[in-house]
Design a protein around this motif. Structure first.
Motif, short mmCIF file in Angstrom:
data_model
loop_
_atom_site.label_atom_id
_atom_site.label_comp_id
_atom_site.label_asym_id
_atom_site.label_seq_id
_atom_site.Cartn_x
_atom_site.Cartn_y
_atom_site.Cartn_z
N CYS A 273 35.54 16.20 51.35
CA CYS A 273 37.05 15.89 51.39
C CYS A 273 37.80 17.07 51.84
O CYS A 273 38.31 17.38 52.09
CB CYS A 273 37.10 15.29 49.59
SG CYS A 273 36.96 13.55 49.54
N LEU A 274 37.42 17.83 50.70
CA LEU A 274 37.01 19.47 50.82
C LEU A 274 37.22 20.41 52.56
O LEU A 274 38.28 20.85 52.39
CB LEU A 274 36.62 20.07 50.26
CG LEU A 274 36.54 20.40 48.45
CD1 LEU A 274 36.30 21.64 47.41
CD2 LEU A 274 38.53 20.88 48.08
N TRP B 289 46.06 27.13 48.76
CA TRP B 289 44.96 27.55 49.33
C TRP B 289 45.75 27.67 50.84
O TRP B 289 44.64 29.44 51.37
CB TRP B 289 44.54 26.33 49.76
CG TRP B 289 43.37 26.43 50.74
CD1 TRP B 289 41.94 26.51 50.47
CD2 TRP B 289 43.07 26.15 52.68
NE1 TRP B 289 41.17 26.71 51.47
CE2 TRP B 289 41.87 26.56 52.86
CE3 TRP B 289 44.86 26.32 53.30
CZ2 TRP B 289 42.33 25.99 54.52
CZ3 TRP B 289 44.66 26.20 54.70
CH2 TRP B 289 43.18 25.83 55.18
N ARG C 71 34.83 25.83 41.46
CA ARG C 71 35.70 25.00 41.61
C ARG C 71 36.61 25.08 40.48
O ARG C 71 38.12 24.81 40.38
CB ARG C 71 35.32 23.77 41.63
CG ARG C 71 36.22 22.32 41.32
CD ARG C 71 35.08 21.11 41.64
NE ARG C 71 35.99 20.11 41.51
CZ ARG C 71 36.47 19.44 42.70
NH1 ARG C 71 35.84 19.97 43.42
NH2 ARG C 71 37.59 18.42 42.56
N ASN D 257 40.64 16.12 45.03
CA ASN D 257 39.77 17.12 44.51
C ASN D 257 40.79 18.16 43.39
O ASN D 257 40.02 19.33 42.83
CB ASN D 257 39.71 18.24 46.23
CG ASN D 257 38.46 18.08 45.65
OD1 ASN D 257 37.15 18.23 45.78
ND2 ASN D 257 38.15 17.47 47.44
N GLY E 264 42.68 17.49 49.53
CA GLY E 264 42.92 17.99 48.35
C GLY E 264 43.48 18.05 47.07
O GLY E 264 42.91 18.64 46.05
N TRP F 102 33.36 15.27 46.77
CA TRP F 102 34.16 15.89 46.56
C TRP F 102 33.96 17.31 48.16
O TRP F 102 35.05 17.63 48.46
CB TRP F 102 33.92 17.03 45.57
CG TRP F 102 34.72 16.09 44.22
CD1 TRP F 102 36.16 15.88 44.56
CD2 TRP F 102 34.40 16.31 43.24
NE1 TRP F 102 36.12 15.50 42.92
CE2 TRP F 102 34.95 15.72 42.16
CE3 TRP F 102 33.54 17.36 42.18
CZ2 TRP F 102 35.18 15.67 40.79
CZ3 TRP F 102 33.23 16.62 40.78
CH2 TRP F 102 33.83 16.38 40.19
N GLN F 103 32.89 17.63 48.23
CA GLN F 103 32.68 18.67 49.18
C GLN F 103 33.31 18.11 50.46
O GLN F 103 33.92 18.49 51.00
CB GLN F 103 31.41 19.46 48.92
CG GLN F 103 31.12 20.09 50.42
CD GLN F 103 29.23 19.63 51.15
OE1 GLN F 103 29.60 18.48 51.44
NE2 GLN F 103 29.19 20.46 51.27
N GLY G 12 39.79 18.59 53.89
CA GLY G 12 41.06 19.61 53.45
C GLY G 12 41.73 20.94 54.45
O GLY G 12 42.05 21.11 54.43
N HIS G 13 40.14 21.46 54.74
CA HIS G 13 40.69 22.86 55.22
C HIS G 13 40.74 22.49 56.20
O HIS G 13 41.26 23.08 57.25
CB HIS G 13 39.14 23.31 54.96
CG HIS G 13 38.88 24.44 55.79
ND1 HIS G 13 38.43 24.53 57.46
CD2 HIS G 13 38.77 26.19 55.49
CE1 HIS G 13 38.12 26.28 57.92
NE2 HIS G 13 38.79 26.36 56.52
N PHE H 280 42.97 20.47 44.40
CA PHE H 280 43.01 21.77 44.40
C PHE H 280 44.87 22.25 45.37
O PHE H 280 45.40 20.63 45.71
CB PHE H 280 42.20 22.51 46.25
CG PHE H 280 41.33 22.31 45.64
CD1 PHE H 280 40.54 22.15 44.06
CD2 PHE H 280 40.73 23.65 46.30
CE1 PHE H 280 39.03 22.25 43.53
CE2 PHE H 280 39.28 23.74 46.45
CZ PHE H 280 38.33 23.41 45.57
#
Length: 430
Positions: free
Chosen positions: A160-161, A198, A268, A191, A187, A157-158, A164-165, A193
């Motif tokens: 992937c985020l 965001w 989260r 995830n 994201g 997840w981290q 995504g960022h 999100f």
């Protein structure tokens, strides 16, 4: 940026004081380079939310526009809003030098072009985290191994985020539409999100870094207060309500030294809720709202199916399932703790403070005062994903993360020359 506004006998000329009079939602002017823009008709349609524009209303927004938007967007959109020229504007030496540096940086492919191989190499690593998680969770009976499986899911997840960022800043393909689709994949679908939430939240944070009234990333009442100013019922322009320091806040703040890490480790869950609430707010203009809602639905389907239905088929009980979920959330929560270190360790500011409404009288000063870097060795760059270089990232958000470390000496030199802070904190693992 190639746009020009030709001076003619009919071109209206305004002073910075003239522009400052137009600083409301219904009458919003900004300065961009030597031009005056009327952004009033664009506020409600701005994909990044209205708050970033309102935060810059009536002042020089040149550096923020250059930092956040690519040439294609600026060349296409800015001419639509030009209403005249600005005269009598005084640009401080450090701002002028910073702008010259940024002009060189943002037009140099060696700085701004993404190394595609950098991301291609990450794909098998990220996938291996998920595969390892599935093997450990479904293939072994030990509860401790199921916890280890949660660690690998959290790492999946981290990572992937972090992609995504990058995509949220259009820092991968540098094409807003293509990077948006990448963001939806890593994201929203993987995830849970909301990319729309965001962007709204993150753009406000970038424009108003560490502002008590305007930065949602430091507004965490009733759980956390990083400044005594939050004890005075602060009005949040992001949430559009007063953050009341009530009895609950008073109690939770007294134990925040105990609850700080658990709160941010489980951030989260709050992000899920915030994203869904944002998408269900039909009073706001949310691009591709239904695509994101569908992405949320698919995320919860695959995640709960994996944990409970498939896990149950392989004999996973409530204890294993609960610990697997808890550990995975605690692991991915490190990303929220890391971001808090970059900003909570830096000074906050209010609108009435001496440094001015942006924590500084210009974009460069505001970012240097409001954030800091976290030292890390190069072998951990994969883990932090460039977020340890928050100063450089804030000054040039679209720069690919693999170039941020090389950007540090340029900013350090500029800051030292003009007696501005460039702070690097020691790492949390030292």
């Amino acid at each position: 940026m190639s746009i020009k506004h030709e001076v003619s006998s009919t071109t209206k000329v305004y002073t910075p004081e003239d522009v400052a009079k137009h600083s409301t939602e219904n009458d919003c002017w900004v300065i961009f380079r030597d031009m005056v823009l009327d952004l009033t008709p664009w506020i409600e349609r701005h994909p990044g939310g209205k708050l970033p524009i309102l935060r810059l209303a009536g002042i020089d927004a040149t550096d923020e526009i250059v930092a956040i938007h690519g040439d294609r967007v600026v060349d296409m959109m800015i001419p639509k809003f030009v209403i005249g020229k600005v005269s009598g504007q005084i640009i401080p030496p450090h701002v002028q030098e910073f702008r010259e540096l940024m002009q060189e940086i943002v037009h140099d492919p060696k700085w701004m072009d993404t190394d595609v191989n950098y991301y291609i190499k990450k794909i098998p690593i990220i996938l291996s985290f998920f595969i390892l998680s599935a093997i450990l969770y479904l293939g072994f009976e030990s509860v401790l191994i199921h916890c280890l499986a949660g660690v690998f899911l959290g790492l999946f997840w981290q990572q992937c985020l972090l992609i995504g960022h990058d995509a949220g800043h259009a820092g991968i393909t540098h094409n807003t539409d293509k990077d948006l689709m990448i963001g939806w994949l890593v994201g929203t679908f993987l995830n849970g999100f909301s990319i729309a939430w965001w962007k709204k939240n993150h753009n406000a944070h970038h424009i108003a870094t560490n502002s008590i009234e305007h930065d949602p990333d430091i507004q965490h009442l009733p759980f956390i207060a990083i400044s005594e100013k939050f004890l005075n019922n602060v009005y949040s322009t992001y949430y559009e309500r007063c953050l009341k320091f009530d009895k609950l806040s008073s109690f939770l703040i007294t134990i925040q030294h105990i609850t700080f890490f658990p709160t941010f480790a489980l951030a989260r869950v709050f992000v899920h809720v915030q994203g869904i609430l944002c998408l269900l707010n039909f009073n706001e203009n949310i691009p591709k709202r239904w695509i994101e809602l569908f992405g949320f639905f698919l995320y919860f389907v695959w995640y709960f199916s994996f944990v409970f239905i498939i896990g149950g088929y392989f004999g996973r009980t409530g204890l294993s399932q609960g610990l697997f979920m808890l550990v995975s959330h605690l692991t991915v929560g490190i990303i929220h703790l890391q971001i808090s270190l970059n900003h909570f360790a830096s000074p906050t500011h209010s609108d009435g403070d001496e440094l001015g409404p942006r924590g500084g009288k210009d974009f460069l000063s505001a970012q240097l005062y409001g954030t800091c870097d976290i030292y890390s060795p190069t072998y951990l760059d994969w883990f932090h994903g460039g977020l340890q270089f928050q100063v450089e990232h804030h000054l040039c958000p679209r720069m690919p993360r693999h170039n941020l470390r090389k950007f540090i000496p340029y900013i350090q030199k500029l800051a030292k020359k003009h007696d501005l802070p460039h702070i690097t904190r020691t790492p949390m693992y030292s």
